[in-house]
Write an enzyme that holds these catalytic residues in place. Structure first.
Site, PDB file in Angstrom:
ATOM      1  N   GLY A  87     -20.394   6.622  -1.856  1.00 26.59           N
ATOM      2  CA  GLY A  87     -19.286   6.951  -2.759  1.00 26.59           C
ATOM      3  C   GLY A  87     -19.219   5.948  -3.896  1.00 26.59           C
ATOM      4  O   GLY A  87     -20.239   5.357  -4.279  1.00 26.59           O
ATOM      5  N   GLY A 115     -22.277   5.118   3.210  1.00 26.32           N
ATOM      6  CA  GLY A 115     -21.267   5.641   2.286  1.00 26.32           C
ATOM      7  C   GLY A 115     -21.738   5.568   0.853  1.00 26.32           C
ATOM      8  O   GLY A 115     -21.707   4.498   0.241  1.00 26.32           O
ATOM      9  N   LYS A 153       0.860  -1.188   0.000  1.00 27.52           N
ATOM     10  CA  LYS A 153       0.000   0.000   0.000  1.00 27.52           C
ATOM     11  C   LYS A 153       0.888   1.226   0.000  1.00 27.52           C
ATOM     12  O   LYS A 153       1.995   1.195   0.557  1.00 27.52           O
ATOM     13  CB  LYS A 153      -0.895   0.016   1.248  1.00 27.52           C
ATOM     14  CG  LYS A 153      -2.133   0.848   1.076  1.00 27.52           C
ATOM     15  CD  LYS A 153      -3.190   0.075   0.322  1.00 27.52           C
ATOM     16  CE  LYS A 153      -4.463   0.839   0.169  1.00 27.52           C
ATOM     17  NZ  LYS A 153      -5.509  -0.038  -0.408  1.00 27.52           N
ATOM     18  N   GLY A 179     -20.171   2.306  -2.381  1.00 27.89           N
ATOM     19  CA  GLY A 179     -21.524   2.243  -1.826  1.00 27.89           C
ATOM     20  C   GLY A 179     -22.603   2.495  -2.860  1.00 27.89           C
ATOM     21  O   GLY A 179     -23.640   1.813  -2.869  1.00 27.89           O
TER      22      GLY A 179
HETATM   23  P1  NAD Z   1     -15.283   7.235  -1.882  1.00 26.13           P
HETATM   24  O1  NAD Z   1     -14.417   8.342  -1.408  1.00 26.13           O
HETATM   25  O2  NAD Z   1     -15.738   7.221  -3.308  1.00 26.13           O
HETATM   26  O3  NAD Z   1     -16.622   7.127  -0.977  1.00 26.13           O
HETATM   27  C1  NAD Z   1     -16.648   7.204   0.404  1.00 26.13           C
HETATM   28  C2  NAD Z   1     -18.055   7.673   0.794  1.00 26.13           C
HETATM   29  O4  NAD Z   1     -18.184   7.616   2.212  1.00 26.13           O
HETATM   30  C3  NAD Z   1     -18.341   9.119   0.400  1.00 26.13           C
HETATM   31  O5  NAD Z   1     -19.617   9.189  -0.193  1.00 26.13           O
HETATM   32  C4  NAD Z   1     -18.332   9.875   1.732  1.00 26.13           C
HETATM   33  O6  NAD Z   1     -19.222  10.985   1.708  1.00 26.13           O
HETATM   34  C5  NAD Z   1     -18.840   8.788   2.644  1.00 26.13           C
HETATM   35  N1  NAD Z   1     -18.546   9.006   4.058  1.00 26.13           N
HETATM   36  C6  NAD Z   1     -17.451   9.571   4.628  1.00 26.13           C
HETATM   37  N2  NAD Z   1     -17.589   9.598   5.966  1.00 26.13           N
HETATM   38  C7  NAD Z   1     -18.790   9.027   6.242  1.00 26.13           C
HETATM   39  C8  NAD Z   1     -19.502   8.743   7.440  1.00 26.13           C
HETATM   40  N3  NAD Z   1     -19.002   9.056   8.636  1.00 26.13           N
HETATM   41  N4  NAD Z   1     -20.713   8.126   7.341  1.00 26.13           N
HETATM   42  C9  NAD Z   1     -21.215   7.804   6.151  1.00 26.13           C
HETATM   43  N5  NAD Z   1     -20.596   8.047   4.989  1.00 26.13           N
HETATM   44  C10 NAD Z   1     -19.400   8.649   5.035  1.00 26.13           C
HETATM   45  O7  NAD Z   1     -14.483   5.903  -1.519  1.00 26.13           O
HETATM   46  P2  NAD Z   1     -14.737   4.437  -2.113  1.00 26.13           P
HETATM   47  O8  NAD Z   1     -13.788   4.199  -3.237  1.00 26.13           O
HETATM   48  O9  NAD Z   1     -16.188   4.225  -2.309  1.00 26.13           O
HETATM   49  O10 NAD Z   1     -14.197   3.554  -0.886  1.00 26.13           O
HETATM   50  C11 NAD Z   1     -14.989   3.313   0.260  1.00 26.13           C
HETATM   51  C12 NAD Z   1     -14.308   2.288   1.148  1.00 26.13           C
HETATM   52  O11 NAD Z   1     -14.101   1.084   0.421  1.00 26.13           O
HETATM   53  C13 NAD Z   1     -12.910   2.684   1.669  1.00 26.13           C
HETATM   54  O12 NAD Z   1     -12.752   2.106   2.949  1.00 26.13           O
HETATM   55  C14 NAD Z   1     -11.959   2.002   0.698  1.00 26.13           C
HETATM   56  O13 NAD Z   1     -10.689   1.763   1.279  1.00 26.13           O
HETATM   57  C15 NAD Z   1     -12.723   0.709   0.471  1.00 26.13           C
HETATM   58  N6  NAD Z   1     -12.358   0.023  -0.753  1.00 26.13           N
HETATM   59  C16 NAD Z   1     -12.520   0.630  -1.963  1.00 26.13           C
HETATM   60  C17 NAD Z   1     -12.187  -0.064  -3.118  1.00 26.13           C
HETATM   61  C18 NAD Z   1     -12.408   0.554  -4.465  1.00 26.13           C
HETATM   62  O14 NAD Z   1     -12.275  -0.160  -5.473  1.00 26.13           O
HETATM   63  N7  NAD Z   1     -12.786   1.825  -4.561  1.00 26.13           N
HETATM   64  C19 NAD Z   1     -11.634  -1.357  -3.044  1.00 26.13           C
HETATM   65  C20 NAD Z   1     -11.494  -1.960  -1.789  1.00 26.13           C
HETATM   66  C21 NAD Z   1     -11.860  -1.251  -0.646  1.00 26.13           C
END
Ligand code: NAD
Length: 423
Positions: free
Chosen positions: A216, A214, A102, A219
């Site tokens: 994002g 979430g 990482k 989600g």
């Molecule tokens: P992102 O930044 O696109 O989305 C994160 C979302 O969480 C945002 O909508 C933000 O507003 C929301 N958020 C932040 N704080 C919050 C809270 N307290 N309560 C509710 N919502 C909240 O990130 P992502 O790419 O969707 O990643 C989300 C998680 O998944 C992270 O932990 C990341 O490490 C993990 N992850 C992502 C991937 C990937 O392919 N993107 C792969 C493996 C793991």
């Protein structure tokens, strides 16, 4: 609390239960390398500012190191070491020929222009050039990095090495060798494994009530795919708050509204007046309260440490799916187990992202490109196989899904360690 210690604690517990080789474990716990670099870049103003860059390479027994790079001002060695360790476990749960790493740059990207972000990314690649590459260590996007940033990084790598090695990074734009489906891979993979879990428990997904923390990348795709499979999304949140409607709502309408107005909570603002949304049925609640609302499946797709010893007892969902990394603490795990709540762990459920990254790397190495349908079918097959094997370990060792997935990964890595010879 140390995230890295949390990761090591689970590894120790799994290895004690499965009676793994103590010498293997001794060689496995600490990361192989931690690279720390300083990155002075010229800002648009002409001033030079220096940022700190980190790359933790945990383990490469199974293949080249693999793991994202996050740009975040609070990134630190402890967090990056935990994430690198989880990547090693995740790749092994999915039987990928990859190790775990990482990276991070300590920066608030909101304070930089896109030109400054490009210079910072190129500086990171220049400083890490001896440690990365398609057969050494393959970074990908993570928090606050994206396919465009992987495009800059790939370009810099190819220029410095005078090569066409696009497989040095994954999560690239499609026209730079990126894979179909990468954008929604984590959510699609998580849903494939969730559906397999429901099948193995003879539960019909149709009509199940779902809450998604979430909205994002992960989600929002998870909510849409859950809805496509007949589930009813009753709650969703983002950093600004949460909405809940026990009768369910249209995911598309809510996400379109978030895109236009900035938050899912703005859909319930009578000033906004979104067509198709009956305001009387909705309530705006806090992020914390959403986790405790009634539902059948709770998808955690925001941050780490969201279900902890102080709220675990009030969780009503019977199934928790960890799409984020580390959203349930070890203390909460114990409470949830006593309540017979199934927690399907991050190292299995969010591994769809790295699995499609693996497909991208294979496509770059062979210059043969797959259609979306093939990628989705292959992802489904890998996720279901990993779920079934984890379930078998759970039954064999009478343990949680989390410990079972670690046992599966550690047994695979131990057998590679043995076959490679260790004197
Ligand atoms: P992102 O930044 O696109 O989305 C994160 C979302 O969480 C945002 O909508 C933000 O507003 C929301 N958020 C932040 N704080 C919050 C809270 N307290 N309560 C509710 N919502 C909240 O990130 P992502 O790419 O969707 O990643 C989300 C998680 O998944 C992270 O932990 C990341 O490490 C993990 N992850 C992502 C991937 C990937 O392919 N993107 C792969 C493996 C793991």
């Amino acid at each position: 609390m140390s995230l890295h210690n949390n990761a090591l604690r689970i590894i120790q517990e799994a290895s004690d239960l499965a009676c793994l080789n103590k010498n293997f474990l001794e060689s496995f716990m600490a990361p192989n390398h931690t690279h720390i670099v300083s990155l002075p870049i010229k800002l648009d103003s002409g001033k030079v500012k220096t940022f700190k860059g980190i790359r933790v390479q945990h383990n490469n027994l199974a293949g080249p190191y693999k793991g994202g790079i996050r740009y975040h001002e609070d990134a630190n060695i402890d967090e990056v070491s935990a994430l690198a360790t989880w990547m090693t476990i995740k790749c092994a749960v999915l039987d990928l020929p990859l190790g775990g790493a990482k990276g991070a740059v300590m920066v608030d990207t909101k304070e930089l222009s896109s030109d400054e972000i490009e210079r910072l990314t190129r500086a990171y690649v220049q400083k890490m050039i001896n440690n990365i590459g398609p057969d050494k260590d393959i970074p990908a996007p993570d928090m606050y990095t994206n396919s465009q940033i992987m495009g800059f990084a790939t370009d810099e790598f190819m220029k410095i090495t005078n090569s066409n090695k696009r497989g040095a990074f994954t999560g690239k734009p499609i026209n730079l060798g990126g894979s179909e489906v990468r954008q929604e891979a984590t959510s699609a993979g998580g849903l494939f494994a969730t559906l397999e879990h429901l099948r193995s428990n003879k539960i019909d997904p149709k009509g199940l009530r779902v809450i998604v923390q979430g909205a994002g990348n992960v989600g929002s795709h998870a909510a849409k795919i859950a809805e496509d499979n007949g589930m009813i999304v009753v709650g969703i949140s983002d950093s600004k708050g949460a909405i809940y409607n026990g009768h369910g709502f249209s995911v598309d309408e809510v996400l379109t509204c978030k895109l236009e107005h900035g938050s899912v909570t703005h859909c319930i603002d009578s000033q906004v007046n979104v067509e198709g949304i009956n305001l009387d049925e909705f309530s705006i609640i806090s992020n914390e309260d959403l986790l405790e609302m009634p539902c059948d499946i709770l998808f955690l797709s925001a941050l780490e440490d969201q279900v902890h010893k102080n709220n675990a007892d009030r969780i009503q969902s019977k199934i928790i799916i960890e799409l984020a990394n580390g959203p349930v603490t070890p203390e909460a795990d114990e409470i949830l187990e006593k309540k017979s709540i199934d927690v399907l762990p991050d190292v299995l459920m969010n591994a769809g992202g790295v699995t499609v990254s693996y497909f991208e790397w294979v496509q770059n190495e062979t210059e043969m490109y797959y259609e979306a349908e093939f990628v989705l079918k292959s992802l489904d097959k890998k996720m279901c196989k990993a779920y079934k094997e984890t379930l078998n370990y759970k039954k064999k060792y009478d343990c949680s899904f989390r410990i079972a997935s670690y046992i599966k990964a550690l047994k695979r890595l131990q057998s590679i360690w043995e076959n490679r010879g260790n004197i």
